[in-house]
Motif scaffolding. Structure first.
Motif, PDB file in Angstrom:
ATOM      1  N   LEU A  68      17.845  12.586  -3.532  1.00 35.69           N
ATOM      2  CA  LEU A  68      19.050  13.506  -4.243  1.00 35.69           C
ATOM      3  C   LEU A  68      19.405  13.315  -5.958  1.00 35.69           C
ATOM      4  O   LEU A  68      19.262  14.568  -6.578  1.00 35.69           O
ATOM      5  CB  LEU A  68      20.094  13.348  -2.798  1.00 35.69           C
ATOM      6  CG  LEU A  68      21.205  15.035  -3.624  1.00 35.69           C
ATOM      7  CD1 LEU A  68      20.215  15.826  -3.753  1.00 35.69           C
ATOM      8  CD2 LEU A  68      21.875  15.262  -2.232  1.00 35.69           C
ATOM      9  N   LEU A  69      19.794  11.987  -5.773  1.00 37.50           N
ATOM     10  CA  LEU A  69      20.227  11.644  -6.713  1.00 37.50           C
ATOM     11  C   LEU A  69      19.242  11.706  -8.215  1.00 37.50           C
ATOM     12  O   LEU A  69      19.367  11.939  -8.989  1.00 37.50           O
ATOM     13  CB  LEU A  69      20.683  10.427  -6.899  1.00 37.50           C
ATOM     14  CG  LEU A  69      22.000   9.975  -5.899  1.00 37.50           C
ATOM     15  CD1 LEU A  69      21.733   8.126  -5.714  1.00 37.50           C
ATOM     16  CD2 LEU A  69      23.155   9.956  -7.117  1.00 37.50           C
ATOM     17  N   GLN A  70      18.087  12.249  -7.297  1.00 36.00           N
ATOM     18  CA  GLN A  70      17.071  12.463  -8.408  1.00 36.00           C
ATOM     19  C   GLN A  70      16.577  13.562  -9.335  1.00 36.00           C
ATOM     20  O   GLN A  70      15.997  13.682  -9.705  1.00 36.00           O
ATOM     21  CB  GLN A  70      15.025  11.522  -8.230  1.00 36.00           C
ATOM     22  CG  GLN A  70      15.647  10.290  -8.071  1.00 36.00           C
ATOM     23  CD  GLN A  70      14.329   9.540  -7.134  1.00 36.00           C
ATOM     24  OE1 GLN A  70      13.446  10.415  -6.581  1.00 36.00           O
ATOM     25  NE2 GLN A  70      13.746   9.212  -7.559  1.00 36.00           N
ATOM     26  N   ALA A 113      21.694  14.441 -15.430  1.00 34.48           N
ATOM     27  CA  ALA A 113      22.140  13.576 -15.781  1.00 34.48           C
ATOM     28  C   ALA A 113      24.632  13.412 -16.545  1.00 34.48           C
ATOM     29  O   ALA A 113      24.877  12.097 -16.235  1.00 34.48           O
ATOM     30  CB  ALA A 113      22.043  12.978 -17.048  1.00 34.48           C
ATOM     31  N   LYS A 114      24.602  14.272 -16.193  1.00 34.74           N
ATOM     32  CA  LYS A 114      26.002  14.811 -16.346  1.00 34.74           C
ATOM     33  C   LYS A 114      26.624  14.272 -15.426  1.00 34.74           C
ATOM     34  O   LYS A 114      27.634  13.733 -14.635  1.00 34.74           O
ATOM     35  CB  LYS A 114      26.525  15.543 -16.730  1.00 34.74           C
ATOM     36  CG  LYS A 114      26.678  16.925 -16.287  1.00 34.74           C
ATOM     37  CD  LYS A 114      26.617  17.694 -16.142  1.00 34.74           C
ATOM     38  CE  LYS A 114      26.053  19.126 -17.717  1.00 34.74           C
ATOM     39  NZ  LYS A 114      25.963  19.996 -18.034  1.00 34.74           N
ATOM     40  N   GLY A 158      23.347   6.302 -11.084  1.00 29.26           N
ATOM     41  CA  GLY A 158      23.370   5.699 -12.099  1.00 29.26           C
ATOM     42  C   GLY A 158      21.773   5.988 -13.002  1.00 29.26           C
ATOM     43  O   GLY A 158      21.213   6.532 -13.089  1.00 29.26           O
ATOM     44  N   SER A 159      22.175   5.027 -14.171  1.00 35.32           N
ATOM     45  CA  SER A 159      20.762   5.235 -15.322  1.00 35.32           C
ATOM     46  C   SER A 159      19.771   3.974 -14.346  1.00 35.32           C
ATOM     47  O   SER A 159      19.025   4.634 -14.816  1.00 35.32           O
ATOM     48  CB  SER A 159      21.384   4.522 -16.366  1.00 35.32           C
ATOM     49  OG  SER A 159      21.549   2.631 -16.003  1.00 35.32           O
ATOM     50  N   ASP A 160      19.973   3.831 -13.098  1.00 36.66           N
ATOM     51  CA  ASP A 160      19.001   2.827 -12.465  1.00 36.66           C
ATOM     52  C   ASP A 160      18.124   4.497 -12.050  1.00 36.66           C
ATOM     53  O   ASP A 160      17.293   3.753 -11.191  1.00 36.66           O
ATOM     54  CB  ASP A 160      19.161   2.109 -11.925  1.00 36.66           C
ATOM     55  CG  ASP A 160      19.844   2.491 -10.468  1.00 36.66           C
ATOM     56  OD1 ASP A 160      21.216   3.006 -10.966  1.00 36.66           O
ATOM     57  OD2 ASP A 160      19.760   1.832  -9.787  1.00 36.66           O
TER      58      ASP A 160
END
Length: 228
Positions: free
Chosen positions: A143-145, A149-150, A155-157
């Motif tokens: 889901l994070l993927q 980006a906002k 995370g940046s990873d």
């Protein structure tokens, strides 16, 4: 009782949703749009299941095919020398859920099989829900993927954002729908849990026609306005 639904799917996404007898045919509005007919046997989210839709979506194509019954048939088309005289159309029925996907647009059975399988993955993401616990909720990686980006919790990873054209988008879409169902269709509540504004999450939902239709179908059931 499980309800049979018929959807007609085109290159740009889902067209209007029809509740229809299983043998109803919906044709492409133009010769340039390929036709796909899908009949979905509703899969009860309250039934006892040993596997979740995430488990299904994580399977390789070969293992997912092992869960399916495959039938081939002759697709109707124009007459003359261009008429399809071989059984190249493919229909897949996913045995654990009863979801059916078929592809008829290509003269190659192999290509139709691959198309039907890809569409089956999308339908599993759209139609099979898994319950989640909102207490201390942490979004899964898939889901994070797909979040922009906002997002304050992305995370940046995690890497760059995955869009609807990426095969991995189905897993993220499934996780997002699980969350939206858990908050009863409230985009604002889901947005808070994902570190996004309501507008940013709405734009993500609207970026994919099938995702938009599924969310709006739930919101209609809850008496909410559709996202536009």
């Amino acid at each position: 009782m499980a309800q049979s639904l018929l959807k007609s799917v085109f290159a740009g996404g889902y067209s209007k949703l029809f509740t229809s007898p299983a043998n109803r045919r919906i044709t492409s509005p133009t010769p340039h749009q390929f036709q796909l007919q899908l009949r979905i046997n509703a899969f009860s989210t309250s039934s006892n299941r040993s596997s979740s839709s995430r488990d299904f979506l994580s399977l390789s194509d070969e293992l997912l095919m092992d869960q399916c019954e495959m039938n081939t048939f002759k697709a109707s088309g124009p007459g003359g020398q261009h008429r399809n005289k071989r059984e190249t159309a493919v229909r897949l029925k996913h045995s654990p859920t009863g979801i059916i996907a078929q592809a008829v647009e290509d003269r190659s059975q192999h290509k139709n099989r691959a198309s039907a399988l890809a569409r089956l993955r999308t339908l599993l993401a759209l139609k099979v829900r898994d319950a989640i616990d909102l207490d201390g909720y942490t979004p899964p990686l898939e889901l994070l993927q797909i979040l922009p980006a906002k997002s304050t919790i992305r995370g940046s990873d995690v890497g760059s954002q995955i869009g609807p054209n990426n095969p991995k988008f189905a897993l993220g879409m499934k996780a997002l729908l699980d969350l939206i169902y858990a908050v009863n269709g409230s985009v604002s509540e889901a947005a808070k849990l994902l570190g996004l504004s309501t507008g940013a999450l709405s734009r993500l939902i609207l970026s994919d026609d099938s995702l938009r239709m599924e969310v709006n179908e739930l919101r209609a059931l809850k008496g909410m306005k559709p996202l536009k």
